[in-house]
Design a protein around this motif. Structure first.
Motif, mmCIF file in Angstrom:
data_model
loop_
_atom_site.group_PDB
_atom_site.id
_atom_site.type_symbol
_atom_site.label_atom_id
_atom_site.label_comp_id
_atom_site.label_asym_id
_atom_site.label_seq_id
_atom_site.Cartn_x
_atom_site.Cartn_y
_atom_site.Cartn_z
ATOM 1 N N TYR A 166 0.835 -1.210 0.000
ATOM 2 C CA TYR A 166 0.000 0.000 0.000
ATOM 3 C C TYR A 166 0.869 1.259 0.000
ATOM 4 C CZ TYR A 166 -3.538 3.389 1.366
ATOM 5 O OH TYR A 166 -4.370 4.474 1.399
ATOM 6 N N GLU A 170 1.047 4.074 -2.895
ATOM 7 C CA GLU A 170 0.782 5.474 -2.545
ATOM 8 C C GLU A 170 1.864 6.381 -3.140
ATOM 9 O OE1 GLU A 170 0.756 6.204 1.636
ATOM 10 O OE2 GLU A 170 -0.603 7.908 1.457
ATOM 11 N N THR A 321 -5.353 7.468 -3.167
ATOM 12 C CA THR A 321 -4.572 6.242 -3.344
ATOM 13 C C THR A 321 -5.535 5.072 -3.487
ATOM 14 O OG1 THR A 321 -2.769 7.121 -1.995
ATOM 15 C CG2 THR A 321 -2.821 4.748 -2.327
#
Length: 395
Positions: A166, A170, A321
């Protein structure tokens, strides 16, 4: 009859002549089955012994615990057509999970250098890579599987891989948004400069021509000349009627002549000023210039509004995101996944059984092979050659 049958049975059990049997091995399964039956005790004891040995070894192996994270990755709008053909976004995210960047991020956030007592981050990354596996199923779900001796470590590393993925995406989203922002910002500044220049040119044209509303002012100028000409026609008709019933000394005739002369003077004055800026004769040309400047201002204003909306969209995208839908987070496993004592036992039994069968079949085939005199001579020749070679090397 009985004697013929006895002779036939004797001939069937007698070895074949060397000439007929030379170069051939009769693959009769009966001798092999007989040899295996004679070694039936070994077929039982040896597999049991090897199975017991491997079972004992399995109890000395460390216990391994598996933790799994399962999630659904988002689809990337920036994926190219060539990448999308025959592949899915899950393959792209799986490649990211296998990358050194995410591996080092996991090592850093979980302090695995100290945990593994590794000399550097690359060594810890190699250990973590050997513990981890990444897979994509038919439903495009991604699975992170981590195997280690510590159930808590397996769960921590598996969840950290998800968090590291993640964080990486991002950064990728921010980088792409920054690129688009730079792509839009440069034309936006250029368009602002062009709009300011167009506004200044419009202001100068309005000041030079005195036209703020060209269409209205041009219409008024033309109407002014037309009205004066209509006034002249009307006064001429009135003067003609007045002269029909009176002399030139008549006061009404004198008044009409004076008014007509005044209107004619105004028309001549307007027509004589054709070279001046505010002349009605130049109104169409001046209005055309102002209208062009207004169109330029309108064009640059529209372009600036479009680029401004694009910039706002990019700014919104920059703060967004893609989300990863977590399906199954990782928890510390309560039961070990390896070693499997049953698998070790079955493997040991299979190895022992194959060893005995191979040894018995090999010895039986060798014995059948030596029934031929030619094969016996070849074997003796090989033995003598080996002994002589060994003797020379030993001497």
């Amino acid at each position: 009859m009985e004697k013929a049958l006895t002779d036939s049975q004797t001939s069937s059990t007698r070895p074949l002549p060397a000439q007929a049997n030379e170069g051939y091995v009769i693959l009769d399964p009966l001798p092999y089955l007989q040899a295996l039956w004679q070694k039936k005790l070994l077929l039982v004891l040896v597999p049991l012994l090897s199975g017991a040995i491997l079972l004992g070894i399995s109890y000395t192996r460390p216990k391994l615990y598996v933790s799994t994270v399962r999630f659904m990755p988002p689809a990337r709008a920036s994926a190219t057509l060539l990448f999308a053909i025959g592949r899915s976004s899950g393959d792209e995210y799986r490649a990211e999970l296998s990358s050194r960047t995410i591996g080092l991020d996991v090592v850093d956030h979980q302090h695995l250098i100290e945990y593994f007592k590794a000399k550097d981050a690359d060594t810890a990354f190699a250990i973590v890579s050997g513990m981890s596996k990444f897979a994509t199923d038919n439903n495009n779900f991604l699975t992170i599987t981590v195997t280690s001796k510590d159930p808590k470590l397996s769960a921590r590393v598996a969840n950290e891989y998800f968090d590291a993925l993640y964080r990486l995406n991002e950064k990728i989203s921010a980088s792409e948004a920054e690129h688009r922002l730079n792509f839009v910002s440069a034309p936006l500044e250029v368009e602002r400069t062009r709009l300011r220049a167009a506004e200044e040119a419009l202001r100068d044209a309005q000041q030079r021509t005195g036209l703020v509303a060209p269409s209205t002012q041009t219409t008024l100028g033309v109407q002014e000349i037309a009205e004066l000409q209509n006034r002249i026609s009307s006064l001429s008709a009135q003067l003609a009627n007045a002269r029909a019933g009176a002399t030139d000394e008549n006061p009404r005739v004198i008044a009409l002549q004076a008014e007509l002369s005044s209107v004619q003077a105004q028309v001549r004055q307007l027509q004589s000023k054709s070279s001046q800026v505010n002349s009605p004769a130049q109104l169409p040309t001046m209005a055309l210039e102002v209208l062009r400047r207004e169109r330029e201002v309108q064009f640059h204003t529209t372009a600036l509004d479009s680029l401004t909306k694009s910039l706002e969209s990019v700014q919104v995208t920059e703060s967004y995101t893609p989300s990863f839908a977590m399906i199954d987070p990782a928890f510390p496993a309560k039961n070990k996944s390896a070693p499997s004592h049953g698998q070790w036992l079955i493997t040991g039994l299979a190895i022992g059984f194959l060893l005995v069968v191979t040894q018995v079949i090999g010895r039986t085939a060798y014995r059948i092979l030596l029934q031929d005199e030619a094969n016996q001579r070849r074997v003796m020749a090989y033995r003598n050659a080996f002994r002589s070679s060994y003797t020379r090397n030993a001497g």
